[in-house]
Design an enzyme around this catalytic site. Structure first.
Site, PDB file in Angstrom:
ATOM      1  CG  HIS A  84     -22.731  39.911   6.479  1.00  0.00           C
ATOM      2  ND1 HIS A  84     -22.189  41.054   5.961  1.00  0.00           N
ATOM      3  CD2 HIS A  84     -23.621  40.308   7.412  1.00  0.00           C
ATOM      4  CE1 HIS A  84     -22.734  42.103   6.555  1.00  0.00           C
ATOM      5  NE2 HIS A  84     -23.609  41.671   7.445  1.00  0.00           N
ATOM      6  CB  THR A 129     -39.592  28.330   7.206  1.00  0.00           C
ATOM      7  OG1 THR A 129     -41.016  28.220   7.184  1.00  0.00           O
ATOM      8  CG2 THR A 129     -38.968  27.000   6.836  1.00  0.00           C
ATOM      9  CG  ASN A 149     -19.522  49.571  13.206  1.00  0.00           C
ATOM     10  OD1 ASN A 149     -19.707  49.876  14.378  1.00  0.00           O
ATOM     11  ND2 ASN A 149     -20.161  50.158  12.223  1.00  0.00           N
ATOM     12  CB  SER A 202     -23.758  39.581  11.784  1.00  0.00           C
ATOM     13  OG  SER A 202     -24.051  39.589  10.419  1.00  0.00           O
ATOM     14  CD  GLN A 216     -17.513  44.931  12.291  1.00  0.00           C
ATOM     15  OE1 GLN A 216     -16.494  44.394  11.894  1.00  0.00           O
ATOM     16  NE2 GLN A 216     -18.462  45.332  11.464  1.00  0.00           N
ATOM     17  CB  CYS A 270     -25.263  50.986   7.654  1.00  0.00           C
ATOM     18  SG  CYS A 270     -24.492  49.492   8.239  1.00  0.00           S
ATOM     19  CB  SER A 296     -29.992  44.707  11.945  1.00  0.00           C
ATOM     20  OG  SER A 296     -28.912  45.273  11.254  1.00  0.00           O
TER      21      SER A 296
HETATM   22  C1  LIG Z   1     -21.328  46.545  15.015  1.00  0.00           C
HETATM   23  C2  LIG Z   1     -22.407  46.103  14.073  1.00  0.00           C
HETATM   24  N1  LIG Z   1     -23.610  45.787  14.562  1.00  0.00           N
HETATM   25  C3  LIG Z   1     -24.621  45.370  13.768  1.00  0.00           C
HETATM   26  C4  LIG Z   1     -24.446  45.245  12.413  1.00  0.00           C
HETATM   27  C5  LIG Z   1     -25.586  44.777  11.572  1.00  0.00           C
HETATM   28  O1  LIG Z   1     -25.390  43.415  11.207  1.00  0.00           O
HETATM   29  P1  LIG Z   1     -26.211  42.804   9.995  1.00  0.00           P
HETATM   30  O2  LIG Z   1     -25.632  43.364   8.745  1.00  0.00           O
HETATM   31  O3  LIG Z   1     -25.983  41.316  10.092  1.00  0.00           O
HETATM   32  O4  LIG Z   1     -27.635  43.162  10.206  1.00  0.00           O
HETATM   33  C6  LIG Z   1     -23.212  45.589  11.836  1.00  0.00           C
HETATM   34  C7  LIG Z   1     -23.029  45.589  10.386  1.00  0.00           C
HETATM   35  O5  LIG Z   1     -22.380  46.455   9.805  1.00  0.00           O
HETATM   36  C8  LIG Z   1     -22.157  46.014  12.692  1.00  0.00           C
HETATM   37  O6  LIG Z   1     -20.958  46.329  12.218  1.00  0.00           O
END
Ligand SMILES: Cc1ncc(COP(=O)(O)O)c(C=O)c1O
Length: 398
Positions: free
Chosen positions: A202, A238, A152, A200, A180, A325, A72
């Site tokens: 995770h 940091t 996603n 990202s 993704q 989300c 994000s």
């Molecule tokens: C395509 C896409 N962009 C951005 C994000 C946001 O990533 P983060 O959870 O690391 O902020 C996600 C998370 O679901 C995503 O699937």
């Protein structure tokens, strides 16, 4: 049986990523900005991680990688930098799609509030953007094209190399949200002419709360977070070295084994798609071929995705009825409606996102349970009765 099939929402950390995180907590706890030995030892770990991330996406130099708190933040910084940075040159037009993640869409809305004009392209029925539409949308005053690498929710993969080449030829910056796609699809930012890319950790078996923005040297980044001079002065705070080092390990693991891992996951995906095919009045959303190896997004007419999801959860199957989300909202997915899926079909959609930990046995279990749950809910649904008695028309062919 428990089946975790929500890897697009988040993944479990790999053993190697966990081990690296703990190793850093124990041995590399200094602040990399400190001049003493502890700080400098940690700086070396950070440098190595930055090089690894750069190598995995084909970046020319490690200093083109800026660590952020996740996808994000990377998305926010990319769009804000391009828009506000190029506005003084008279470039106040931005292009994106209507199927982006909200990190893109909400930032675009914010920029509209600042006077920027945004073109939201709708993809074709298979979820893929027509390159001709991108070309037609580019104007003299276009600052940036931001189009996600892979979606996603319904997994469609965009023609990134073609869009990159087009943007380069028109002198327009190109950003892609590859959250993704990273470690699932081959990425080469130089060959694909990508100027900025978000990722990202995770989503790729790394820790939460860490990600990165690739910005090609020459692209001017503006700060989203002000403060210290970390990350070449572009991202204060940091530095979270344990998370960064762990992310680099997860990414390298994913990229080193991408071919065999994704061949395996693709087989599971296709087995699941095949197994759901005979449910009447249902459809696969997103291109059947140009899609993420682990994504299965299916609409079942006459039922609510949320009810199906909760019932499947009782059987130990964890999936999603939209993006994580927005799963607290009952609005139909903006992605599915954005690509023309009828609202009624979008309401009855489920996303299974598979990964290397899933097995064929689990896929067969999902197929069996989805059949029985869909049948059960249709049996109880007045809406389905209306469809069956011809009071309403089906929106998905049988
Ligand atoms: C395509 C896409 N962009 C951005 C994000 C946001 O990533 P983060 O959870 O690391 O902020 C996600 C998370 O679901 C995503 O699937």
């Amino acid at each position: 049986m428990r089946v975790y099939a929500d890897n697009a929402a988040t993944t479990y950390m790999s053993e190697a990523a966990k081990a690296k995180f703990i190793e850093c907590l124990d041995n590399y706890n200094g602040n990399p900005n400190s001049l003493h030995s502890d700080g400098q030892r940690t700086q070396e770990v950070l440098d190595e991680a930055r090089q690894t991330v750069a190598d995995c996406i084909g970046a020319a130099r490690a200093n083109e990688i800026y660590f952020t708190s996740g996808g994000s933040e990377a998305d926010n910084q990319a769009l804000i930098s391009a828009a506000r940075g190029l506005a003084p040159n008279g470039k106040k037009h931005l292009i994106t799609t209507n199927i982006e993640h909200h990190a893109i869409l909400h930032t675009m809305r914010k920029l509209e509030g600042e006077g920027f004009e945004v073109t939201y392209l709708a993809p074709q029925a298979n979820g893929i953007v027509d390159i001709k539409d991108v070309e037609d949308a580019i104007r003299e005053d276009t600052a940036l094209v931001s189009i996600m690498f892979a979606n996603n929710e319904m997994g469609a993969v965009q023609p990134i190399a073609e869009i990159g080449a087009l943007c380069k030829s028109k002198g327009v910056l190109f950003h892609t949200d590859a959250v993704q796609a990273v470690a699932h699809l081959p990425i080469d930012v130089q060959a694909m002419n990508i100027d900025m890319l978000s990722m990202s950790a995770h989503k790729i078996h790394g820790p939460k709360g860490i990600g990165a923005l690739y910005a090609r040297n020459g692209v001017r980044l503006l700060n989203v977070i002000e403060g210290g001079a970390q990350e070449r002065g572009k991202r204060a705070g940091t530095i979270n070295v344990p998370a960064i080092a762990s992310m680099a390990v997860a990414l390298k693991e994913g990229c080193d084994h991408m071919e065999e891992n994704m061949a395996y996951v693709r087989k599971l995906r296709d087995r699941l798609i095949e197994g759901l095919k005979d449910i009447p009045y249902s459809q696969l959303n997103g291109d059947p071929v140009k899609r993420l190896p682990g994504n299965v997004n299916y609409s079942f007419e006459g039922v609510e995705g949320e009810s199906l999801l909760l019932h499947l959860d009782m059987y130990g199957i964890e999936c999603s009825s939209g993006s994580a989300c927005t799963s607290e909202s009952l609005d139909p997915s903006h992605v599915l409606t954005g690509m023309g899926v009828p609202v009624e079909a979008a309401h009855g959609s489920l996303r299974f996102s598979l990964d290397i930990d899933n097995t064929e046995e689990q896929i067969d279990y999902i197929i069996e349970k989805v059949h029985s749950v869909v049948e059960r809910y249709r049996g109880m649904s007045p809406y389905w009765e209306d469809l069956e008695t011809g009071k309403r028309e089906h929106c998905i062919p049988e």
